[in-house]
Design a protein around this motif. Structure first.
Motif, PDB file in Angstrom:
ATOM      1  N   GLY A   1       0.843  -1.205   0.000  1.00 28.12           N
ATOM      2  CA  GLY A   1       0.000   0.000   0.000  1.00 28.12           C
ATOM      3  C   GLY A   1       0.871   1.246   0.000  1.00 28.12           C
ATOM      4  O   GLY A   1       1.947   1.261  -0.593  1.00 28.12           O
ATOM      5  N   GLY A   2       0.435   2.270   0.684  1.00 29.37           N
ATOM      6  CA  GLY A   2       1.216   3.502   0.797  1.00 29.37           C
ATOM      7  C   GLY A   2       1.360   4.231  -0.531  1.00 29.37           C
ATOM      8  O   GLY A   2       0.611   3.995  -1.489  1.00 29.37           O
ATOM      9  N   SER A   3       2.362   5.093  -0.577  1.00 29.99           N
ATOM     10  CA  SER A   3       2.532   5.939  -1.763  1.00 29.99           C
ATOM     11  C   SER A   3       3.073   5.174  -2.959  1.00 29.99           C
ATOM     12  O   SER A   3       3.112   5.688  -4.075  1.00 29.99           O
TER      13      SER A   3
ATOM     14  N   GLU B   1       1.001  -7.172   1.473  1.00 26.49           N
ATOM     15  CA  GLU B   1       0.250  -6.788   2.676  1.00 26.49           C
ATOM     16  C   GLU B   1      -1.142  -6.343   2.278  1.00 26.49           C
ATOM     17  O   GLU B   1      -1.339  -5.761   1.217  1.00 26.49           O
TER      18      GLU B   1
ATOM     19  N   ARG C   1      -5.007  -4.929   4.211  1.00 28.19           N
ATOM     20  CA  ARG C   1      -5.773  -4.628   5.415  1.00 28.19           C
ATOM     21  C   ARG C   1      -7.053  -5.467   5.389  1.00 28.19           C
ATOM     22  O   ARG C   1      -7.617  -5.658   4.307  1.00 28.19           O
TER      23      ARG C   1
ATOM     24  N   CYS D   1       6.854  -0.675   0.872  1.00 27.33           N
ATOM     25  CA  CYS D   1       6.867   0.742   1.197  1.00 27.33           C
ATOM     26  C   CYS D   1       7.248   0.815   2.675  1.00 27.33           C
ATOM     27  O   CYS D   1       6.673   0.085   3.482  1.00 27.33           O
ATOM     28  N   MET D   2       8.224   1.633   3.046  1.00 23.50           N
ATOM     29  CA  MET D   2       8.618   1.671   4.463  1.00 23.50           C
ATOM     30  C   MET D   2       7.918   2.816   5.194  1.00 23.50           C
ATOM     31  O   MET D   2       7.837   3.934   4.689  1.00 23.50           O
ATOM     32  N   GLY D   3       7.420   2.517   6.377  1.00 26.57           N
ATOM     33  CA  GLY D   3       6.799   3.551   7.215  1.00 26.57           C
ATOM     34  C   GLY D   3       7.861   4.269   8.043  1.00 26.57           C
ATOM     35  O   GLY D   3       9.017   3.841   8.117  1.00 26.57           O
TER      36      GLY D   3
ATOM     37  N   HIS E   1       8.678   0.025   9.562  1.00 26.29           N
ATOM     38  CA  HIS E   1       7.932  -1.195   9.203  1.00 26.29           C
ATOM     39  C   HIS E   1       7.864  -1.351   7.694  1.00 26.29           C
ATOM     40  O   HIS E   1       7.896  -0.370   6.939  1.00 26.29           O
TER      41      HIS E   1
ATOM     42  N   GLU F   1      -1.023   1.109  13.231  1.00 27.47           N
ATOM     43  CA  GLU F   1      -1.832   2.095  12.498  1.00 27.47           C
ATOM     44  C   GLU F   1      -3.154   1.416  12.144  1.00 27.47           C
ATOM     45  O   GLU F   1      -3.166   0.220  11.896  1.00 27.47           O
TER      46      GLU F   1
ATOM     47  N   ARG G   1      -4.538  -7.107   9.751  1.00 28.99           N
ATOM     48  CA  ARG G   1      -3.837  -7.116   8.453  1.00 28.99           C
ATOM     49  C   ARG G   1      -3.270  -8.493   8.149  1.00 28.99           C
ATOM     50  O   ARG G   1      -3.014  -9.284   9.052  1.00 28.99           O
TER      51      ARG G   1
ATOM     52  N   THR H   1       9.903   7.600   1.057  1.00 25.38           N
ATOM     53  CA  THR H   1       9.846   9.003   0.635  1.00 25.38           C
ATOM     54  C   THR H   1       9.415   9.866   1.824  1.00 25.38           C
ATOM     55  O   THR H   1       8.595   9.450   2.640  1.00 25.38           O
TER      56      THR H   1
ATOM     57  N   LYS I   1      10.866   9.574   7.087  1.00 22.28           N
ATOM     58  CA  LYS I   1      11.484   8.236   6.950  1.00 22.28           C
ATOM     59  C   LYS I   1      13.005   8.291   7.169  1.00 22.28           C
ATOM     60  O   LYS I   1      13.659   7.255   7.193  1.00 22.28           O
TER      61      LYS I   1
HETATM   62  O1  LIG Z   1      -0.651  -0.035   5.461  1.00 19.46           O
HETATM   63  C1  LIG Z   1      -0.480   1.126   5.772  1.00 19.46           C
HETATM   64  O2  LIG Z   1      -1.028   1.678   6.731  1.00 19.46           O
HETATM   65  C2  LIG Z   1       0.409   1.931   4.896  1.00 19.46           C
HETATM   66  O3  LIG Z   1       0.630   1.195   3.723  1.00 19.46           O
HETATM   67  C3  LIG Z   1       1.727   2.199   5.533  1.00 19.46           C
HETATM   68  O4  LIG Z   1       2.221   1.062   6.108  1.00 19.46           O
HETATM   69  C4  LIG Z   1       2.688   2.766   4.528  1.00 19.46           C
HETATM   70  O5  LIG Z   1       3.322   1.744   3.825  1.00 19.46           O
HETATM   71  C5  LIG Z   1       3.729   3.578   5.168  1.00 19.46           C
HETATM   72  O6  LIG Z   1       3.118   4.433   6.061  1.00 19.46           O
HETATM   73  C6  LIG Z   1       4.542   4.366   4.168  1.00 19.46           C
HETATM   74  O7  LIG Z   1       3.670   5.007   3.307  1.00 19.46           O
HETATM   75  P1  LIG Z   1       3.984   6.364   2.582  1.00 19.46           P
HETATM   76  O8  LIG Z   1       5.147   6.092   1.687  1.00 19.46           O
HETATM   77  O9  LIG Z   1       2.724   6.664   1.859  1.00 19.46           O
HETATM   78  O10 LIG Z   1       4.326   7.362   3.641  1.00 19.46           O
END
Ligand SMILES: O=C(O)[C@H](O)[C@@H](O)[C@H](O)[C@H](O)COP(=O)(O)O
Length: 262
Positions: free
Chosen positions: A47-49, A77, A79, A154-156, A160, A186, A191, A210, A214
């Motif tokens: 997910g994410g950006s 992943e 939800r 995608c890294m949070g 994560h 979150e 999930r 991004t 991060k």
């Molecule tokens: O499942 C989620 O809640 C989001 O996918 C989250 O895990 C996302 O991967 C990161 O927050 C980075 O997202 P961004 O690159 O959009 O900041």
């Protein structure tokens, strides 16, 4: 540019447009080589950006040059929400990417949204086993895990990746391919996620990071931070393909604290 030993390659971009251009070319090239070698391209999305950065694949030349009918799409992943919910990673990917290219509907393996998260995770692992049996998915030469051609993560800001959060017991799983969690930090809390053995068995793993939020996690995930560092505090540090390639796609802000970048 190289990160600390074993931490992959770093690609750092001034603008999102440049990042999206390079990411599209990277994915298209992997698709071409996988189709040439094996007849299929197996890709896992997150997910994410990340999804919004795949838009260049929907345009020329890729909309015509990529052999979309050979793509098999899964999710690293998801939800536990219905597929038409705005939190659904499937919906996000379908609306902004998958519906705009010619991937076959029966090559998209979204997670069952009518079961409990536990049952959906079991069914999803069974689906992946069937794809291995049919040889659409290769098997790792190191363990019996599926070997995806590409896993996009995608890294949070807490480090994560997928639904593998800092210090979570799911990080310890060695045998399971898929697991579920009910306590995501979150929302939504439930999930389904690939486990580290599956992520680390892939031929190629991309971690996208991004934004300035991060930067600390990128530093801890990539740089030499000493042997005593507890990697489970930054799950992205545990991404280490055993027989594959790791590439970080980042903007300047996310890479700003990485000493490997100096
Ligand atoms: O499942 C989620 O809640 C989001 O996918 C989250 O895990 C996302 O991967 C990161 O927050 C980075 O997202 P961004 O690159 O959009 O900041």
């Amino acid at each position: 540019m190289a990160a600390a030993k074993g931490r992959g390659d770093m690609r750092i971009f001034d603008t999102y447009d440049e990042l999206a251009t390079d990411l599209a070319e990277y994915v298209a090239q992997l698709s071409e080589s996988s189709v040439k070698e094996r007849g299929y391209f197996t890709i896992a999305l997150s997910g994410g950006s990340l999804i919004s950065l795949l838009w260049k694949l929907c345009e020329a030349p890729y909309n015509k040059t990529v052999d979309w009918t050979k793509w098999y799409v899964l999710w690293a992943e998801e939800r536990a929400v219905s597929k038409n919910h705005s939190d659904s990673n499937y919906k996000l990917a379908k609306d902004s990417f998958l519906s705009k290219v010619s991937i076959l509907n029966n090559h998209m393996y979204s997670i069952n949204d009518s079961k409990t998260v536990e049952d959906a995770a079991m069914q999803y692992e069974f689906t992946i086993r069937q794809l291995v049996k049919a040889r659409v998915l290769s098997v790792s030469g190191v363990n019996d895990c599926p070997k995806f051609d590409l896993i996009l993560l995608c890294m949070g800001s807490d480090g994560h990746i997928a639904a593998l959060y800092p210090h979570h017991p799911a990080l310890e799983l060695k045998e399971d391919w898929i697991t579920h969690i009910t306590d995501s930090s979150e929302p939504p809390p439930e999930r389904i996620t690939f486990t580290l053995p599956v992520i680390n068995s892939a031929s190629n793993v991309v971690v996208l990071a991004t934004g300035e939020d991060k930067a600390r996690a990128v530093h801890l995930a990539i740089d030499n931070v000493g042997q005593d560092f507890d990697a489970s505090s930054v799950p992205a540090r545990l991404v280490e393909p055993v027989d594959g390639k790791l590439v970080w796609f980042m903007d300047m802000a996310a890479a700003s604290q990485a000493t490997a970048n100096e």
